[in-house]
Design a protein around this motif. Structure first.
Motif, PDB file in Angstrom:
ATOM      1  N   PHE A 161       0.837  -1.107   0.056  1.00 39.87           N
ATOM      2  CA  PHE A 161      -0.059  -0.104   0.149  1.00 39.87           C
ATOM      3  C   PHE A 161       0.809   1.094   0.249  1.00 39.87           C
ATOM      4  N   MET A 162       2.021   1.266   0.730  1.00 38.01           N
ATOM      5  CA  MET A 162       2.908   2.316   0.899  1.00 38.01           C
ATOM      6  C   MET A 162       3.540   2.620  -0.518  1.00 38.01           C
ATOM      7  N   ILE A 163       3.731   1.636  -1.264  1.00 34.44           N
ATOM      8  CA  ILE A 163       4.574   1.493  -2.513  1.00 34.44           C
ATOM      9  C   ILE A 163       3.674   2.283  -3.359  1.00 34.44           C
ATOM     10  N   VAL A 164       2.439   1.892  -3.551  1.00 33.04           N
ATOM     11  CA  VAL A 164       1.350   2.263  -4.486  1.00 33.04           C
ATOM     12  C   VAL A 164       0.865   3.909  -4.190  1.00 33.04           C
ATOM     13  N   THR A 165       0.883   4.251  -3.026  1.00 35.34           N
ATOM     14  CA  THR A 165       0.475   5.428  -2.749  1.00 35.34           C
ATOM     15  C   THR A 165       1.549   6.460  -2.839  1.00 35.34           C
ATOM     16  N   GLY A 166       2.764   5.827  -2.416  1.00 32.09           N
ATOM     17  CA  GLY A 166       3.886   6.739  -2.631  1.00 32.09           C
ATOM     18  C   GLY A 166       4.327   7.214  -3.733  1.00 32.09           C
ATOM     19  N   PHE A 167       4.161   6.322  -4.804  1.00 37.47           N
ATOM     20  CA  PHE A 167       4.377   6.650  -6.250  1.00 37.47           C
ATOM     21  C   PHE A 167       3.298   7.338  -6.779  1.00 37.47           C
ATOM     22  N   ALA A 168       2.242   7.261  -6.293  1.00 35.47           N
ATOM     23  CA  ALA A 168       1.248   8.180  -6.769  1.00 35.47           C
ATOM     24  C   ALA A 168       1.529   9.595  -6.580  1.00 35.47           C
ATOM     25  N   LEU A 169       1.539   9.649  -5.094  1.00 39.76           N
ATOM     26  CA  LEU A 169       1.954  11.108  -4.620  1.00 39.76           C
ATOM     27  C   LEU A 169       3.266  11.752  -5.453  1.00 39.76           C
ATOM     28  N   TYR A 170       4.094  10.901  -5.561  1.00 37.07           N
ATOM     29  CA  TYR A 170       5.354  11.236  -6.435  1.00 37.07           C
ATOM     30  C   TYR A 170       4.750  11.669  -7.972  1.00 37.07           C
ATOM     31  N   ALA A 171       3.920  11.099  -8.228  1.00 40.41           N
ATOM     32  CA  ALA A 171       3.800  11.430  -9.820  1.00 40.41           C
ATOM     33  C   ALA A 171       2.913  12.468  -9.924  1.00 40.41           C
ATOM     34  N   PHE A 184       0.876   4.431 -11.559  1.00 37.39           N
ATOM     35  CA  PHE A 184       0.067   4.821 -10.084  1.00 37.39           C
ATOM     36  C   PHE A 184      -0.886   5.849 -10.203  1.00 37.39           C
ATOM     37  N   GLY A 185      -1.148   6.288 -11.290  1.00 36.80           N
ATOM     38  CA  GLY A 185      -2.204   7.641 -11.343  1.00 36.80           C
ATOM     39  C   GLY A 185      -3.441   6.965 -10.943  1.00 36.80           C
ATOM     40  N   TRP A 186      -3.824   5.833 -11.240  1.00 35.18           N
ATOM     41  CA  TRP A 186      -5.134   5.438 -11.038  1.00 35.18           C
ATOM     42  C   TRP A 186      -5.671   5.558  -9.626  1.00 35.18           C
ATOM     43  N   ILE A 187      -4.806   5.408  -8.695  1.00 32.51           N
ATOM     44  CA  ILE A 187      -5.351   5.816  -7.457  1.00 32.51           C
ATOM     45  C   ILE A 187      -6.033   6.899  -7.027  1.00 32.51           C
ATOM     46  N   HIS A 201      -1.231   7.688   3.392  1.00 30.16           N
ATOM     47  CA  HIS A 201      -0.128   7.305   3.221  1.00 30.16           C
ATOM     48  C   HIS A 201       0.930   7.671   4.754  1.00 30.16           C
ATOM     49  N   HIS A 202       0.373   8.555   5.460  1.00 31.66           N
ATOM     50  CA  HIS A 202       0.888   9.135   6.613  1.00 31.66           C
ATOM     51  C   HIS A 202       0.647   8.100   7.863  1.00 31.66           C
ATOM     52  N   LEU A 203      -0.684   7.577   7.680  1.00 34.04           N
ATOM     53  CA  LEU A 203      -1.217   6.659   8.655  1.00 34.04           C
ATOM     54  C   LEU A 203      -0.531   5.389   8.527  1.00 34.04           C
ATOM     55  N   GLY A 204      -0.048   4.890   7.178  1.00 33.68           N
ATOM     56  CA  GLY A 204       0.666   3.798   6.901  1.00 33.68           C
ATOM     57  C   GLY A 204       1.886   3.776   7.688  1.00 33.68           C
ATOM     58  N   LEU A 205       2.380   4.957   7.733  1.00 30.50           N
ATOM     59  CA  LEU A 205       3.785   5.169   8.521  1.00 30.50           C
ATOM     60  C   LEU A 205       3.768   4.431   9.745  1.00 30.50           C
ATOM     61  N   TRP A 206       2.635   4.831  10.591  1.00 32.28           N
ATOM     62  CA  TRP A 206       2.574   4.666  11.788  1.00 32.28           C
ATOM     63  C   TRP A 206       2.085   2.937  12.020  1.00 32.28           C
ATOM     64  N   VAL A 207       1.433   2.626  10.988  1.00 29.88           N
ATOM     65  CA  VAL A 207       1.220   0.869  10.959  1.00 29.88           C
ATOM     66  C   VAL A 207       2.582   0.137  11.013  1.00 29.88           C
ATOM     67  N   ILE A 208       3.562   0.783  10.090  1.00 27.51           N
ATOM     68  CA  ILE A 208       4.724   0.056  10.010  1.00 27.51           C
ATOM     69  C   ILE A 208       5.686   0.275  11.262  1.00 27.51           C
ATOM     70  N   VAL A 209       5.516   1.514  11.647  1.00 28.25           N
ATOM     71  CA  VAL A 209       6.221   2.031  12.995  1.00 28.25           C
ATOM     72  C   VAL A 209       5.816   0.907  14.064  1.00 28.25           C
ATOM     73  N   THR A 210       4.345   0.643  14.193  1.00 28.67           N
ATOM     74  CA  THR A 210       3.967  -0.114  15.213  1.00 28.67           C
ATOM     75  C   THR A 210       4.310  -1.772  15.101  1.00 28.67           C
ATOM     76  N   PHE A 211       4.339  -2.179  13.717  1.00 28.16           N
ATOM     77  CA  PHE A 211       4.811  -3.329  13.452  1.00 28.16           C
ATOM     78  C   PHE A 211       6.250  -3.436  13.873  1.00 28.16           C
ATOM     79  N   VAL A 212       7.007  -2.532  13.699  1.00 29.66           N
ATOM     80  CA  VAL A 212       8.507  -2.778  13.909  1.00 29.66           C
ATOM     81  C   VAL A 212       8.776  -2.960  15.406  1.00 29.66           C
ATOM     82  N   LEU A 213       8.058  -2.070  16.126  1.00 27.20           N
ATOM     83  CA  LEU A 213       8.286  -2.396  17.701  1.00 27.20           C
ATOM     84  C   LEU A 213       7.730  -3.544  18.200  1.00 27.20           C
ATOM     85  N   ILE A 214       6.743  -4.294  17.444  1.00 27.99           N
ATOM     86  CA  ILE A 214       6.295  -5.376  18.059  1.00 27.99           C
ATOM     87  C   ILE A 214       7.087  -6.547  17.410  1.00 27.99           C
TER      88      ILE A 214
END
Length: 242
Positions: A161-171, A184-187, A201-214
């Motif tokens: 999800f982060m890859i798709v939304t990240g490249f969409a924002l980069y586009a 990725f413009g279809w997003i 995309h920013h919320l996805g950051l906190w999901v990843i951070v939570t996963f790393v801690l666990i």
């Protein structure tokens, strides 16, 4: 008797028997192949860079002294973020390739065998183990059921999800003629409001951070309690022990 008394021989035989008993409680299994181990640490470094730079991109950055034209602080942050994003993406694609080419353990983060009755039984036993309600844990060479579920739901799906939304924002910056927008413009057809994509995309950051801690907590706990988890991702071999 070559200088050895009967008592000495009895001691040696008892030591040998004890050694056999200890070795019977240990199984060394080769789990993580070199490509998986290399990907793990490169991916971990990329996530650290993405998390730190992504936080500053999504929030306010420190005020820099002097004229804005004299500083390129935010530009460096964005460059580091985009570079780490490319590393994460290439690594993720190579990881998918190795899931098809590597050993069975390389596939575990890409699926969860929810159709198997034994998976749910082992998952419940693993949950009891983490909750300190079970005396012993199941001996799993690779990821245990709880780890496999967490890896797939919180890491694999979230990373995609982060890859798709990240490249969409980069586009948005690279333009509609760029390959990023074509792929990725279809997003923006799904989420027309660009701010919604930024927020998710920013919320996805906190999901990843939570996963790393666990993930780090569980790896250290398993290394102490039942099996060598941390050293396994360095050497590739997991030492299962009672």
């Amino acid at each position: 008797m070559s200088g050895k008394t009967a008592q000495d021989l009895n001691v040696l035989s008892s030591v040998g028997a004890a050694g056999k008993d200890r070795s019977a409680d240990r199984d060394v299994v080769y789990v993580y192949e070199m490509p998986v181990r290399l990907w793990h640490w490169v991916n971990a470094a990329a996530i650290v860079v993405l998390a730190i730079t992504g936080y500053f991109i999504g929030t306010a950055v420190p005020t820099m002294p002097g004229e804005a034209s004299d500083n390129f602080f935010f530009g460096y942050i964005r460059f580091a973020h985009f570079s780490a994003g490319y590393v994460l993406t290439v690594g993720f694609l190579l990881r998918i390739y190795w899931a098809m080419m590597g050993n069975p353990h390389a596939k575990q983060i890409f699926y969860v065998p929810i159709w198997r009755r034994c998976f749910w039984d082992e998952l419940w036993q693993t949950i009891r183990w983490y909750a300190l309600l079970a005396v012993r844990s199941e001996k799993c060479a690779g990821h245990n059921p709880a780890a496999q579920l967490m890896m797939f739901s919180m890491f694999t799906l979230t990373t995609a999800f982060m890859i798709v939304t990240g490249f969409a924002l980069y586009a948005q910056g690279s333009g509609q003629e760029s390959w990023q927008f074509r792929l990725f413009g279809w997003i923006f057809g799904v989420l027309p409001n660009s701010q919604d994509v930024h927020t998710l995309h920013h919320l996805g950051l906190w999901v990843i951070v939570t996963f790393v801690l666990i993930h780090v907590y569980a790896a250290i706990r398993e290394d102490i309690m039942s099996r060598r988890s941390i050293s396994a991702i360095i050497s590739g071999e997991r030492d299962l022990r009672d």
